[in-house]
Scaffold this motif. Structure first.
Motif, PDB file in Angstrom:
ATOM      1  N   ILE A  56       0.837  -1.195   0.000  1.00  0.00           N
ATOM      2  CA  ILE A  56       0.000   0.000   0.000  1.00  0.00           C
ATOM      3  C   ILE A  56       0.875   1.249   0.000  1.00  0.00           C
ATOM      4  CG2 ILE A  56      -1.738  -1.273   1.329  1.00  0.00           C
ATOM      5  CD1 ILE A  56      -1.141   0.595   3.680  1.00  0.00           C
ATOM      6  N   LYS A  58       0.522   5.833   0.367  1.00  0.00           N
ATOM      7  CA  LYS A  58      -0.241   7.067   0.505  1.00  0.00           C
ATOM      8  C   LYS A  58       0.732   8.210   0.745  1.00  0.00           C
ATOM      9  CE  LYS A  58      -2.445   8.150   4.210  1.00  0.00           C
ATOM     10  NZ  LYS A  58      -1.618   9.328   4.597  1.00  0.00           N
ATOM     11  N   ASP A  61       1.250  11.091   6.428  1.00  0.00           N
ATOM     12  CA  ASP A  61       0.185  10.771   7.371  1.00  0.00           C
ATOM     13  C   ASP A  61      -0.557  12.008   7.859  1.00  0.00           C
ATOM     14  OD1 ASP A  61       0.646   8.089   7.186  1.00  0.00           O
ATOM     15  OD2 ASP A  61       1.762   7.916   9.061  1.00  0.00           O
ATOM     16  N   GLU A  70      -1.640   1.812   7.861  1.00  0.00           N
ATOM     17  CA  GLU A  70      -1.513   0.429   7.399  1.00  0.00           C
ATOM     18  C   GLU A  70      -1.741  -0.590   8.513  1.00  0.00           C
ATOM     19  OE1 GLU A  70       2.668   2.020   8.254  1.00  0.00           O
ATOM     20  OE2 GLU A  70       0.806   2.747   7.350  1.00  0.00           O
ATOM     21  N   ALA A  74      -5.043  -3.524   7.471  1.00  0.00           N
ATOM     22  CA  ALA A  74      -4.748  -4.902   7.068  1.00  0.00           C
ATOM     23  C   ALA A  74      -6.013  -5.744   6.995  1.00  0.00           C
ATOM     24  CB  ALA A  74      -3.738  -5.530   8.038  1.00  0.00           C
ATOM     25  N   LEU A  84       2.565  -7.361   4.476  1.00  0.00           N
ATOM     26  CA  LEU A  84       2.009  -6.074   4.072  1.00  0.00           C
ATOM     27  C   LEU A  84       3.119  -5.048   4.153  1.00  0.00           C
ATOM     28  CD1 LEU A  84      -1.413  -4.500   4.942  1.00  0.00           C
ATOM     29  CD2 LEU A  84       0.667  -3.154   5.158  1.00  0.00           C
ATOM     30  N   ARG A  86       4.336  -0.966   3.227  1.00  0.00           N
ATOM     31  CA  ARG A  86       3.905   0.387   2.869  1.00  0.00           C
ATOM     32  C   ARG A  86       5.061   1.135   2.203  1.00  0.00           C
ATOM     33  NH1 ARG A  86       1.977   5.511   6.674  1.00  0.00           N
ATOM     34  NH2 ARG A  86       2.103   7.042   4.984  1.00  0.00           N
ATOM     35  N   THR A  97       4.557   2.661  -5.366  1.00  0.00           N
ATOM     36  CA  THR A  97       3.902   1.511  -4.728  1.00  0.00           C
ATOM     37  C   THR A  97       3.654   0.408  -5.751  1.00  0.00           C
ATOM     38  OG1 THR A  97       2.850   2.993  -3.132  1.00  0.00           O
ATOM     39  CG2 THR A  97       1.886   0.812  -3.382  1.00  0.00           C
TER      40      THR A  97
END
Length: 392
Positions: A56, A58, A61, A70, A74, A84, A86, A97
């Protein structure tokens, strides 16, 4: 190179995006990413159980005020008990990404990877979040446009471009967005005269030449050759991908045509065997948050000679019916969930070569470039996708 050390070919077999809007108050952040991920899985006719890992991305934050989202996303992404990862590279993060996910498949670390990028800007104030103090500079910036407007003016001085070029780009992209049901801005009554009459925000950037603030997410399912053979529809094949970065400020930096962008494009073309991008690439999804960046990036990416990018735009070549369509989806000027904007460029390029872009489909598109940049023009991510598998 022996067969055992060759990279696994990477295919995009599923693409999903949300409805984009200024505020998606109907869903939480978890609901937003799940909407895109579910659509990508449905497109690939796969389930959460078929996914080996999730990547993922973005933007910072502080855009939503949720630190390390993240950790709680999940579950929404079917990633409980799965790897996973980020990624974060400012505005280019959606592209970066996707490349990290593609590399995991290419290296045979994972067989099938779900990648998703997102932003919920309505839960923050990105305008002021981006009004950061720059060292040794008077604190007069307001938003990203305040940072980039001087670079646009430098381009105009360097090339002699008339001040009407930016409005041509904005008008073109907003018209293209009317053909894209997922686009945030659908300005049915837009005219070129209205774009030219819109208020000046950051000279020479007008209000209608500026990207919106959007809530939205984009997801893709990436897999190897075996997964592509099982796909219900023709995939998009990754022919080349690269990331490059450089400092925001350093002596000799060319803010108009950053070295990192030129090097990134050159690497992608080398991998894909592209000798003449202007003639060999059928569509471009380019990261253009302010309209003047289309002619600037046309030069940076090798589609036009230095000083000639604005002439390519002015000629109509970059229109949907031109010979080098740029942003047939409407681009960042029409949809801008910052963390997802780069992945949208990559995904839209993949839709083009799959022949699944709907009303904004470029006829017979066989190769398309997805491009993203971020920060102070210091992060770049690009991929080139094709309708046929890459040459082994």
């Amino acid at each position: 190179m022996s067969a055992g050390t060759q990279k696994e070919p990477v295919a995009v077999v599923g693409i999903g995006q949300t409805r984009h809007a200024a505020a998606r108050r109907d869903v939480s952040l978890a609901g937003l990413v799940r909407e895109a991920a579910r659509r990508a899985l449905e497109d690939a006719e796969l389930t959460w159980a078929d996914v080996d890992a999730v990547v993922i991305g973005k933007a910072p934050d502080f855009f939503e005020g949720v630190m390390m989202p993240e950790l709680y996303l999940a579950d929404a992404l079917g990633a409980v008990g799965k790897p996973l990862l980020r990624v974060h590279t400012a505005g280019s993060v959606g592209g970066s990404t996707a490349l990290v996910a593609a590399n995991l498949v290419a290296a045979r670390v994972h067989g099938t990877v779900l990648t998703v990028a997102f932003e919920k800007q309505s839960e923050s104030n990105a305008m002021w979040g981006l009004s950061l103090p720059v060292p040794f500079t008077q604190p007069l910036l307001a938003g990203a446009g305040g940072f980039f407007a001087p670079h646009v003016r430098a381009y105009m001085r360097r090339t002699g471009a008339p001040d009407t070029v930016g409005t041509l780009v904005a008008y073109k992209d907003r018209l293209n967005a009317l053909k894209n049901p997922y686009a945030h801005l659908h300005e049915e009554d837009l005219t070129l005269e209205k774009v030219r009459a819109s208020p000046m925000l950051w000279d020479p950037i007008r209000y209608s030449e500026t990207c919106p603030s959007s809530d939205g997410a984009c997801a893709m399912v990436l897999t190897g050759r075996a997964g592509a053979e099982r796909a219900p529809a023709p995939p998009a094949w990754v022919h080349g991908g690269a990331m490059r970065s450089e400092p925001t400020l350093f002596a000799g930096k060319d803010a108009v045509s950053p070295r990192a962008g030129r090097d990134c494009a050159a690497d992608v073309y080398r991998q894909a065997g592209i000798g003449d991008p202007r003639r060999e690439i059928d569509a471009v999804e380019m990261y253009v948050p302010f309209s003047w960046y289309e002619p600037m990036w046309l030069e940076n990416l090798g589609f036009a000679e230095e000083g000639e990018g604005w002439k390519l735009t002015e000629s109509g070549a970059t229109a949907l019916d031109g010979d080098l369509p740029v942003n047939p989806s409407g681009g960042v000027l029409s949809t801008n969930p910052i963390g997802a904007s780069g992945m949208l460029r990559f995904a839209e390029a993949a839709l083009q070569v799959r022949g699944r872009a709907g009303e904004h489909q470029v006829p017979d598109a066989r190769r398309a470039l997805g491009h993203a940049y971020g920060g102070g023009s210091q992060f770049f991510a690009m991929w080139l996708v094709g309708a046929a598998p890459p040459a082994s």
